[in-house]
Write an enzyme that holds these catalytic residues in place. Structure first.
Site, PDB file in Angstrom:
ATOM      1  N   HIS A 243       0.851  -1.188   0.000  1.00 49.82           N
ATOM      2  CA  HIS A 243       0.000   0.000   0.000  1.00 49.82           C
ATOM      3  C   HIS A 243       0.890   1.242   0.000  1.00 49.82           C
ATOM      4  O   HIS A 243       2.078   1.162   0.298  1.00 49.82           O
ATOM      5  CB  HIS A 243      -0.901   0.019   1.243  1.00 49.82           C
ATOM      6  CG  HIS A 243      -0.122  -0.062   2.518  1.00 49.82           C
ATOM      7  ND1 HIS A 243       0.093  -1.248   3.176  1.00 49.82           N
ATOM      8  CD2 HIS A 243       0.524   0.887   3.232  1.00 49.82           C
ATOM      9  CE1 HIS A 243       0.835  -1.026   4.252  1.00 49.82           C
ATOM     10  NE2 HIS A 243       1.117   0.263   4.306  1.00 49.82           N
TER      11      HIS A 243
ATOM     12  N   HIS B 213       5.820   5.679  -1.872  1.00 46.16           N
ATOM     13  CA  HIS B 213       6.537   4.405  -1.950  1.00 46.16           C
ATOM     14  C   HIS B 213       5.677   3.275  -1.382  1.00 46.16           C
ATOM     15  O   HIS B 213       4.833   3.493  -0.524  1.00 46.16           O
ATOM     16  CB  HIS B 213       7.866   4.485  -1.197  1.00 46.16           C
ATOM     17  CG  HIS B 213       7.711   4.586   0.277  1.00 46.16           C
ATOM     18  ND1 HIS B 213       7.379   5.772   0.901  1.00 46.16           N
ATOM     19  CD2 HIS B 213       7.796   3.648   1.259  1.00 46.16           C
ATOM     20  CE1 HIS B 213       7.296   5.556   2.206  1.00 46.16           C
ATOM     21  NE2 HIS B 213       7.529   4.280   2.445  1.00 46.16           N
TER      22      HIS B 213
END
Length: 186
Positions: A39, A123
């Site tokens: 995620h 990220h």
């Protein structure tokens, strides 16, 4: 409960990344994150008092409503020092950063003590290690990775359940406790 706001990639994006990661060299010092944990964290809140949850949920709903859906794709990779490897993002990064800012502000206004604010780096963590590891082979292999574009249409509030069994290799479990459509959609 331990919470964070996130953008969750769709199954197709996870499948593409899984194939790219599967081709990487093995190194037992790296602890790979599970796909269920892939995620983009927007705002990490840590332990949140149950009393602030109603206000937090409402503020996150408003943050989502004020953000239009946007395009994103998994793209390349990067690292934090020599102890974390991640997949990056490309596309409408300004919109992703704005959603992160809004999620952070929502948490602060709801009374959640947040870490010092810093610029958001999109990220998706792939692996961590306790000791220094030469990440160059992974960076070279994943650097050209280009996932398929998808439309981000939702902001999720995710609960992180940390391992408690003491079993080596056990990973955190993630549970979406609430989600809101971007742009105020139904």
């Amino acid at each position: 409960m331990r919470l964070f706001a996130a953008v969750l990639p769709p199954a197709r994006a996870v499948d593409e990344l899984r194939e790219a990661v599967r081709a990487l060299p093995a190194d037992g010092r790296l602890r790979w994150t599970g796909e269920a944990g892939w995620h983009f964290t927007l705002a990490f809140m840590g332990e949140v008092d149950d009393r602030v949850l109603p206000d937090l949920r409402e503020r996150l709903r408003r943050a989502a409503a004020h953000t239009d859906p946007f395009g994103l794709r998994l793209h390349g990779c990067g690292h934090f020092g020599d102890r974390a490897l991640w997949a990056g993002a490309a596309g409408e990064l300004d919109s992703l950063r704005m959603l992160a800012e809004r999620a952070d502000a929502a948490a602060r206004r709801a009374g959640v003590p947040m870490e010092q604010h810093r610029r958001y780096t999109p990220h998706l963590t792939l692996a961590r290690c306790r000791e220094a590891v030469d990440l160059r082979p992974y960076l070279e292999a994943l650097g050209p990775f280009e996932g398929t574009r998808w439309q981000v249409g939702e902001l999720s509030l995710v609960r992180s359940n940390l391992p408690v069994s003491g079993v080596p290799g056990e990973r955190p479990r993630y549970e979406v406790v609430a989600a809101w459509p971007l742009g105020g959609g139904a």
